[in-house]
Design a protein around this motif. Structure first.
Motif, mmCIF file in Angstrom:
data_model
loop_
_atom_site.group_PDB
_atom_site.id
_atom_site.type_symbol
_atom_site.label_atom_id
_atom_site.label_comp_id
_atom_site.label_asym_id
_atom_site.label_seq_id
_atom_site.Cartn_x
_atom_site.Cartn_y
_atom_site.Cartn_z
ATOM 1 N N GLU A 58 0.850 -1.189 0.000
ATOM 2 C CA GLU A 58 0.000 0.000 0.000
ATOM 3 C C GLU A 58 0.893 1.249 0.000
ATOM 4 O O GLU A 58 1.669 1.459 0.926
ATOM 5 C CB GLU A 58 -0.921 0.014 1.217
ATOM 6 N N VAL A 59 0.733 2.073 -1.044
ATOM 7 C CA VAL A 59 1.604 3.223 -1.264
ATOM 8 C C VAL A 59 0.762 4.493 -1.329
ATOM 9 O O VAL A 59 -0.316 4.498 -1.932
ATOM 10 C CB VAL A 59 2.412 3.055 -2.570
ATOM 11 N N ILE A 60 1.255 5.561 -0.686
ATOM 12 C CA ILE A 60 0.573 6.870 -0.715
ATOM 13 C C ILE A 60 1.538 7.893 -1.285
ATOM 14 O O ILE A 60 2.653 8.056 -0.783
ATOM 15 C CB ILE A 60 0.118 7.293 0.696
ATOM 16 N N PHE A 61 1.086 8.590 -2.345
ATOM 17 C CA PHE A 61 1.904 9.634 -2.952
ATOM 18 C C PHE A 61 1.608 10.982 -2.281
ATOM 19 O O PHE A 61 0.532 11.184 -1.725
ATOM 20 C CB PHE A 61 1.614 9.713 -4.451
ATOM 21 N N PRO A 62 2.543 11.932 -2.340
ATOM 22 C CA PRO A 62 2.313 13.248 -1.701
ATOM 23 C C PRO A 62 1.133 13.982 -2.331
ATOM 24 O O PRO A 62 0.835 13.824 -3.520
ATOM 25 C CB PRO A 62 3.627 14.000 -1.958
ATOM 26 N N PRO A 110 9.073 12.398 -1.042
ATOM 27 C CA PRO A 110 9.030 11.065 -0.452
ATOM 28 C C PRO A 110 7.707 10.360 -0.766
ATOM 29 O O PRO A 110 6.682 10.986 -0.996
ATOM 30 C CB PRO A 110 9.166 11.347 1.049
ATOM 31 N N VAL A 111 7.768 9.036 -0.750
ATOM 32 C CA VAL A 111 6.592 8.189 -0.921
ATOM 33 C C VAL A 111 6.343 7.467 0.397
ATOM 34 O O VAL A 111 7.288 6.952 1.017
ATOM 35 C CB VAL A 111 6.791 7.179 -2.065
ATOM 36 N N THR A 112 5.099 7.439 0.851
ATOM 37 C CA THR A 112 4.752 6.818 2.132
ATOM 38 C C THR A 112 4.258 5.404 1.883
ATOM 39 O O THR A 112 3.373 5.174 1.024
ATOM 40 C CB THR A 112 3.675 7.625 2.850
ATOM 41 N N ILE A 113 4.788 4.435 2.656
ATOM 42 C CA ILE A 113 4.400 3.020 2.555
ATOM 43 C C ILE A 113 3.698 2.635 3.841
ATOM 44 O O ILE A 113 4.185 2.905 4.941
ATOM 45 C CB ILE A 113 5.634 2.129 2.320
ATOM 46 N N LEU A 114 2.536 2.014 3.718
ATOM 47 C CA LEU A 114 1.769 1.552 4.875
ATOM 48 C C LEU A 114 2.123 0.101 5.174
ATOM 49 O O LEU A 114 2.021 -0.778 4.290
ATOM 50 C CB LEU A 114 0.275 1.687 4.600
ATOM 51 N N ARG A 115 2.518 -0.141 6.419
ATOM 52 C CA ARG A 115 2.823 -1.496 6.880
ATOM 53 C C ARG A 115 2.114 -1.725 8.199
ATOM 54 O O ARG A 115 2.633 -1.392 9.260
ATOM 55 C CB ARG A 115 4.335 -1.687 7.026
ATOM 56 N N VAL A 120 6.135 4.208 6.588
ATOM 57 C CA VAL A 120 7.552 4.404 6.288
ATOM 58 C C VAL A 120 7.652 5.352 5.123
ATOM 59 O O VAL A 120 7.013 5.138 4.076
ATOM 60 C CB VAL A 120 8.243 3.068 5.958
ATOM 61 N N ALA A 121 8.419 6.423 5.278
ATOM 62 C CA ALA A 121 8.632 7.393 4.211
ATOM 63 C C ALA A 121 9.895 7.026 3.458
ATOM 64 O O ALA A 121 10.978 6.916 4.051
ATOM 65 C CB ALA A 121 8.726 8.797 4.765
ATOM 66 N N VAL A 122 9.758 6.831 2.155
ATOM 67 C CA VAL A 122 10.896 6.454 1.315
ATOM 68 C C VAL A 122 11.184 7.614 0.383
ATOM 69 O O VAL A 122 10.313 8.026 -0.398
ATOM 70 C CB VAL A 122 10.590 5.178 0.509
ATOM 71 N N ALA A 123 12.381 8.175 0.463
ATOM 72 C CA ALA A 123 12.743 9.313 -0.377
ATOM 73 C C ALA A 123 12.975 8.856 -1.804
ATOM 74 O O ALA A 123 13.468 7.750 -2.061
ATOM 75 C CB ALA A 123 13.992 9.992 0.166
ATOM 76 N N SER A 124 12.629 9.704 -2.735
ATOM 77 C CA SER A 124 12.828 9.397 -4.148
ATOM 78 C C SER A 124 14.167 9.940 -4.617
ATOM 79 O O SER A 124 14.839 10.707 -3.907
ATOM 80 C CB SER A 124 11.704 10.015 -4.984
ATOM 81 N N THR A 125 14.571 9.514 -5.777
ATOM 82 C CA THR A 125 15.786 10.069 -6.356
ATOM 83 C C THR A 125 15.589 11.552 -6.638
ATOM 84 O O THR A 125 14.485 12.000 -6.956
ATOM 85 C CB THR A 125 16.130 9.336 -7.665
ATOM 86 N N ALA A 126 16.648 12.321 -6.515
ATOM 87 C CA ALA A 126 16.547 13.766 -6.694
ATOM 88 C C ALA A 126 16.451 14.110 -8.178
ATOM 89 O O ALA A 126 17.198 13.569 -9.000
ATOM 90 C CB ALA A 126 17.745 14.464 -6.061
ATOM 91 N N ALA A 127 15.535 15.002 -8.497
ATOM 92 C CA ALA A 127 15.383 15.503 -9.857
ATOM 93 C C ALA A 127 15.975 16.897 -9.941
ATOM 94 O O ALA A 127 15.845 17.692 -9.007
ATOM 95 C CB ALA A 127 13.911 15.533 -10.260
ATOM 96 N N VAL A 128 16.631 17.199 -11.051
ATOM 97 C CA VAL A 128 17.351 18.458 -11.217
ATOM 98 C C VAL A 128 16.796 19.189 -12.430
ATOM 99 O O VAL A 128 16.526 18.574 -13.474
ATOM 100 C CB VAL A 128 18.862 18.225 -11.382
#
Length: 307
Positions: A58-62, A110-115, A120-128
């Motif tokens: 289960e994933v929650i986007f900002p 960050p993307v939030t994962i429900l467990r 758990v907040a998982v940071a994404s790769t940085a975009a430039v």
């Protein structure tokens, strides 16, 4: 020797598990990128955030409340989850703009994962993205060009001031409402007198027209119309039902008034008995008596309204 062999085998298995975990972790990192390599100040640019994960995760986007600095949130477009070959992909495109003046600007959402009950907040790769300058500097110039002052006012289109007009309309409505409540009785009486006078003028004009037609044609129909008009006018004037009463009942209603009694007996003799007098003075007198009586009743009702 056997002991060293077992230790070496266990260490190899541990390293293989660690490598697999690292490889899996790298695959689980959310990816982000800007759809264009450069943008201008205030210009909207699309920022894509995607995440490939297990289908049961289960994933929650900002949303719009996330931290987008140095960018400002304008909107977003989300896409349904796609699952293929045991892997699900979520993807959302955020519409952003920046007013910062840094040459290179970065963003990592960050993307939030429900467990269970935990998140758990998982940071994404940085975009430039690079900021594109709109003011060019001449080659070899040591300083930026001197700004030229222009204080000439530009025409500004006039806009309708809704709040002030609505407030003014509200005050006017309250004033009119207070005026109406305070002078309601006076206004009602003035309106009743106006309608009374208007109906009386209309009656006199129509009554004179019927009499004129009767004088020219000596037609009983015109006489009947004049009498009917007189009865209907008094019915509306005094709010009674004399238009449905007989001559005797009308005379009794007006307490044997001499003018009413005389005029109606003359008209009944002409209409129902077809007894025309050789002289027209008698029928003319009947019409005059009925008109004078209507005038007196009008003055009586009008005096009551003025009192």
């Amino acid at each position: 020797m056997r002991r060293f062999s077992s230790l070496f085998l266990g260490l190899a298995l541990l390293l293989s598990h660690a490598a697999a975990a690292v490889s899996s972790a790298e695959q689980d990192v959310p990816r982000s990128r800007f759809m264009r390599p450069g943008t201008r100040v205030g210009e909207i640019i699309d920022y894509e955030l995607s995440y490939a994960h297990a289908p049961d995760l289960e994933v929650i986007f900002p949303d719009s409340t996330a931290e987008f600095k140095p960018f400002e949130y304008v909107g977003k477009t989300f896409y349904p989850t796609r699952t293929r070959r045991g892997q699900s992909i979520d993807r959302t495109v955020y519409h952003l703009r920046t007013f910062a003046l840094d040459s290179v600007q970065r963003l990592s959402l960050p993307v939030t994962i429900l467990r269970g009950n935990d998140t758990v907040a998982v940071a994404s790769t940085a975009a430039v993205v690079r900021l594109l300058r709109t003011a060019t500097v001449a080659a070899g110039a040591a300083q930026a060009p001197v700004l030229q002052q222009n204080t000439t006012p530009l025409p500004v289109p006039t806009q309708f001031n809704y709040p002030y007009w609505l407030a003014g309309a509200g005050v006017l409505a309250l004033a009119l409402g207070g005026f109406f409540v305070g002078f309601r009785r006076t206004l009602r009486l003035r309106y009743q007198r106006y309608r009374l006078r208007k109906n009386h003028v209309y009656f006199l004009a129509q009554y004179a027209r019927h009499i004129e037609r009767f004088t020219l044609s000596r037609s009983l129909t015109n006489m009947e119309r004049a009498i009917t008009l007189w009865k209907n006018y008094l019915t509306g004037l005094e709010d009674n039902t004399i238009n449905s009463l007989t001559t005797r009942e009308i005379v009794a209603h007006y307490e044997n008034d001499h003018d009413v009694n005389t005029a109606l007996r003359i008209t009944d003799r002409v209409i129902y008995g077809n007894q025309f007098s050789e002289e027209e003075a008698e029928t003319d007198m009947a019409f005059v008596l009925l008109r004078d009586f209507a005038e007196r009743r009008y003055e009586l009702v009008s005096a009551r309204l003025r009192a």
